[in-house]
Design an enzyme around this catalytic site. Structure first.
Site, short mmCIF file in Angstrom:
data_model
loop_
_atom_site.label_atom_id
_atom_site.label_comp_id
_atom_site.label_asym_id
_atom_site.label_seq_id
_atom_site.Cartn_x
_atom_site.Cartn_y
_atom_site.Cartn_z
CG ASP A 185 -1.99 -1.06 1.18
OD1 ASP A 185 -2.35 -1.47 0.07
OD2 ASP A 185 -2.48 -1.46 2.25
CG ASP A 190 -6.81 -1.15 -1.33
OD1 ASP A 190 -7.11 -2.35 -1.48
OD2 ASP A 190 -5.84 -0.77 -0.66
#
Length: 166
Positions: free
Chosen positions: A122, A140
């Site tokens: 991430d 995401d």
């Protein structure tokens, strides 16, 4: 499969592949930066940084643990959820199938990382006056857009159909 269903199937497949490839490209770019730099923390704007973290949990780092049995169980569960999403996509004949394709493309991106790296990179860090949102990635974003659009369709369009029948 008739021609229309086959066309929809291929369009869904293209959406899934585009999302997956876009997600992989951004992650590979960040990982390439991580090879050069000791840490990736790049200032973009007053509210956006690129900051690499490795997420071993699920969405937003929930259930982030080191136990291999739990990790493997979560990974298998995620794989089953992806299969269910694809099944819902294939069975749907309306615009919702495209939103399921967005979710599936993002889910495949993160699932791939869980298998290859045992964690998901991430790197998008949104913040505002000291408040930092959870660090996330491109997959995401597409998962969130797909879920949000499915909710909107359910609230505003399917609700109208139900009211019209009554």
């Amino acid at each position: 499969m008739n021609k229309i269903n086959l066309k929809n199937f291929y369009l869904n497949l293209v959406i899934i592949l585009v999302v997956f490839i876009f997600d992989r490209t951004t992650k590979l770019y960040i990982l390439k930066l991580a090879e050069v730099e000791t840490s990736v923390d790049i200032y973009i704007t007053p509210f956006l940084n690129l900051f690499l973290i490795w997420n071993k949990g699920i969405a937003f780092g929930l259930f982030s643990i080191d136990g291999s049995v739990i990790y493997n169980s979560i990974t298998i569960l995620i794989g089953l959820i992806i299969i269910a999403i694809i099944f819902m996509m294939l069975k749907n004949d309306n615009i919702q199938r495209y939103f399921f394709a967005l979710i599936a493309g993002g889910a495949f991106g993160n699932f791939y990382d869980r298998i290859v790296y045992t964690a998901v990179p991430d790197f998008i860090d949104l913040h505002f006056y000291g408040f930092h949102w959870f660090v996330f990635n491109v997959a995401d974003i597409f998962i969130t857009i797909g879920v949000f659009c499915l909710i909107l369709v359910e609230l505003f369009f399917n609700n109208k159909k139900t009211n019209e029948k009554n």
